[in-house]
Scaffold this active site. Structure first.
Site, PDB file in Angstrom:
ATOM      1  N   GLU A  82       0.840  -1.213   0.000  1.00  0.00           N
ATOM      2  CA  GLU A  82       0.000   0.000   0.000  1.00  0.00           C
ATOM      3  C   GLU A  82       0.871   1.257   0.000  1.00  0.00           C
ATOM      4  O   GLU A  82       0.585   2.239  -0.703  1.00  0.00           O
ATOM      5  CB  GLU A  82      -0.903   0.041   1.245  1.00  0.00           C
ATOM      6  CG  GLU A  82      -1.871  -1.126   1.363  1.00  0.00           C
ATOM      7  CD  GLU A  82      -1.294  -2.318   2.113  1.00  0.00           C
ATOM      8  OE1 GLU A  82      -0.103  -2.641   1.898  1.00  0.00           O
ATOM      9  OE2 GLU A  82      -2.019  -2.935   2.896  1.00  0.00           O
ATOM     10  N   LEU A 236      23.199 -26.207  -8.062  1.00  0.00           N
ATOM     11  CA  LEU A 236      21.952 -25.677  -7.479  1.00  0.00           C
ATOM     12  C   LEU A 236      21.972 -24.158  -7.403  1.00  0.00           C
ATOM     13  O   LEU A 236      21.522 -23.566  -6.425  1.00  0.00           O
ATOM     14  CB  LEU A 236      21.698 -26.265  -6.083  1.00  0.00           C
ATOM     15  CG  LEU A 236      21.624 -27.777  -5.978  1.00  0.00           C
ATOM     16  CD1 LEU A 236      21.363 -28.194  -4.521  1.00  0.00           C
ATOM     17  CD2 LEU A 236      20.517 -28.340  -6.866  1.00  0.00           C
TER      18      LEU A 236
HETATM   19  C1  AOF Z   1       0.065  -5.135   4.474  1.00  0.00           C
HETATM   20  N1  AOF Z   1       0.723  -4.920   3.319  1.00  0.00           N
HETATM   21  O1  AOF Z   1       2.359  -5.353   1.883  1.00  0.00           O
HETATM   22  C2  AOF Z   1       2.180  -6.728   3.769  1.00  0.00           C
HETATM   23  C3  AOF Z   1       1.441  -6.994   4.951  1.00  0.00           C
HETATM   24  O2  AOF Z   1       6.869  -6.495  10.107  1.00  0.00           O
HETATM   25  P1  AOF Z   1       6.067  -5.794   9.063  1.00  0.00           P
HETATM   26  O3  AOF Z   1       5.791  -4.379   9.416  1.00  0.00           O
HETATM   27  O4  AOF Z   1       6.666  -5.920   7.680  1.00  0.00           O
HETATM   28  O5  AOF Z   1       4.627  -6.521   9.020  1.00  0.00           O
HETATM   29  C4  AOF Z   1       4.531  -7.853   8.564  1.00  0.00           C
HETATM   30  C5  AOF Z   1       3.112  -8.307   8.666  1.00  0.00           C
HETATM   31  O6  AOF Z   1       2.262  -7.412   7.954  1.00  0.00           O
HETATM   32  C6  AOF Z   1       2.879  -9.669   8.044  1.00  0.00           C
HETATM   33  O7  AOF Z   1       3.051 -10.707   8.986  1.00  0.00           O
HETATM   34  C7  AOF Z   1       1.448  -9.565   7.567  1.00  0.00           C
HETATM   35  O8  AOF Z   1       0.539  -9.760   8.622  1.00  0.00           O
HETATM   36  C8  AOF Z   1       1.362  -8.127   7.129  1.00  0.00           C
HETATM   37  N2  AOF Z   1       1.818  -8.010   5.757  1.00  0.00           N
HETATM   38  N3  AOF Z   1       0.391  -6.192   5.244  1.00  0.00           N
HETATM   39  O9  AOF Z   1      -0.809  -4.359   4.823  1.00  0.00           O
HETATM   40  C9  AOF Z   1       1.771  -5.630   2.928  1.00  0.00           C
HETATM   41  N4  AOF Z   1       3.256  -7.463   3.428  1.00  0.00           N
HETATM   42 ZN    ZN Z   2       0.951  -2.952   5.978  1.00  0.00          ZN
END
Ligand code: AOF
Ligand code: ZN
Length: 379
Positions: A82, A236
């Site tokens: 986002e 690999l």
């Molecule tokens: C979103 N958008 O693009 C992703 C999400 O440690 P952080 O801040 O990177 O948060 C990781 C967590 O956020 C991950 O375990 C999942 O619940 C969510 N991922 N959420 O809004 C994103 N990659």
């Molecule tokens: Zn997020």
């Protein structure tokens, strides 16, 4: 579907087939919200093999029927999809105020390695958020949707929900079980054989091997058994040729429980960015540049489940099991395989027929077949 090799390598359809085994939701064939969600999924595809242990979330921002920004999450610790889409809109001189955000996964509402996406969407003045699937992370799990709704933002849930759930299945498995997603790849001859025991065979034509390399790219670790190393002496390594997109190289994991492989095996040669691990149960003589993963013994080898937990601890969300037959049988017997890719040649491999019983009713079975001069990918 049949097409030329270069088409196959470059289309999102093939990347999608390799990443999910499902039918590609082509934006060209969709209308309304589904069309923009398919575009968000196409963004998300760019993060496969890069974002683990996080999900490769894709996002597009749409205003008056026009995409004004798009983004994808490509590395844990880096901005989420986002945020990347909002930044893209800004870079294009577009104002996201009043736009619709299409996100493959529910926006996060927690402070993790990065800040909450819900807050960023609210501050940007986004009017509507269309979500593919809810984030099962207990720190989110509907909380992101609730926060957006509480701010008066219109929220839709479940647009292309099945495709989004399929796409994020590896992350869902990791968050729910602590285990990475396991893809089994086998290259079979037309006779259904992996080749003669103890002898190297190459049933996969060289250009088909590029698809195998594409599959490696979608994983963060590839695992092979001792026999594969002893017979084929593979490196690999990452030898994907096109397109030259940024990527994170996968780790190489060799099951050599008793340390029987010679130090001269090519797989042990250090490769930048591609660490090599040896799964051992005893205390074999250490090898230079090779990290041993000490695992509890199980049967005639090691505990494959423990191996997967160890890999998850290393940040691996997708594992590719490349062979050989014994290792495949071990993973299958323990119900540890999530997805199966069959590379089927039209030439016989001239060995005993494979005796593995591969479930035919898997949610994900993707196969890529070389047949009379053209490629077919089907599920
Ligand atoms: C979103 N958008 O693009 C992703 C999400 O440690 P952080 O801040 O990177 O948060 C990781 C967590 O956020 C991950 O375990 C999942 O619940 C969510 N991922 N959420 O809004 C994103 N990659
Ligand atoms: Zn997020």
């Amino acid at each position: 579907m049949a097409c030329s090799m270069s088409d196959l390598l470059l289309t999102p359809e093939v990347a999608w087939a390799l990443a999910t085994g499902g039918p590609w939701p082509d934006p060209e064939n969709l209308q309304g919200d589904a069309r923009f969600m398919a575009m968000a999924l196409r963004e998300g595809l760019k993060g496969v093999g890069l974002a683990s242990p996080n999900p490769p979330v894709g996002c597009v921002l749409v205003k008056a029927g026009r995409v004004i920004g798009s983004g994808v999450h490509t590395r844990a610790g880096d901005p989420h999809g986002e945020i990347m889409a909002l930044r893209d809109a800004e870079a294009r001189g577009e104002d996201p105020k009043g736009s619709d955000a299409f996100v493959t996964l529910e926006p996060c509402c927690h402070h993790g390695r990065t800040g909450p996406c819900t807050l960023a969407l609210i501050q940007a003045g986004v009017a509507r958020v269309v979500v593919g699937v809810r984030d099962p992370n207990p720190r989110v799990d509907g909380g992101g949707l609730a926060i957006l709704r509480a701010q008066g933002i219109a929220v839709e849930e479940g647009t292309l929900g099945e495709a989004c759930a399929r796409f994020h299945a590896p992350f869902f498995k990791l968050i729910r079980t602590g285990l990475p997603w396991v893809t089994l790849k086998l290259a079979l001859g037309s006779d259904g054989s992996l080749g003669p025991i103890g002898r190297s065979t190459q049933v996969t034509p060289p250009d088909v091997q590029q698809l195998a390399h594409a599959l490696r790219r979608a994983s963060e670790a590839i695992v092979v058994g001792r026999h594969t190393i002893a017979v084929d002496d593979p490196q690999l390594t990452d030898r994907w040729q096109a397109p030259a997109t940024p990527h994170r190289s996968f780790a190489r994991v060799v099951l050599d429980e008793d340390g029987l492989l010679p130090a001269s095996a090519r797989v042990w040669v250090p490769v930048a960015g591609q660490p090599v691990f040896r799964a051992v149960t005893g205390d074999p003589v250490p090898l230079r540049g090779v990290e041993d993963l000490h695992l509890p013994p199980e049967g005639r080898g090691c505990s494959l489940r423990h191996l997967l937990y160890e890999l998850a601890a290393l940040g691996v969300g997708r594992v590719l099991v490349e062979g050989g037959g014994t290792l495949a049988a071990g993973f299958l017997a323990q119900g540890l395989v999530d997805e199966f890719h069959r590379f089927q040649s039209d030439l016989p491999a001239a060995g005993p027929a494979l005796t593995l019983s591969i479930p035919t009713n898997w949610r994900m079975e993707a196969a890529i077949r070389w047949s009379t001069g053209c490629w077919e990918a089907w599920r």
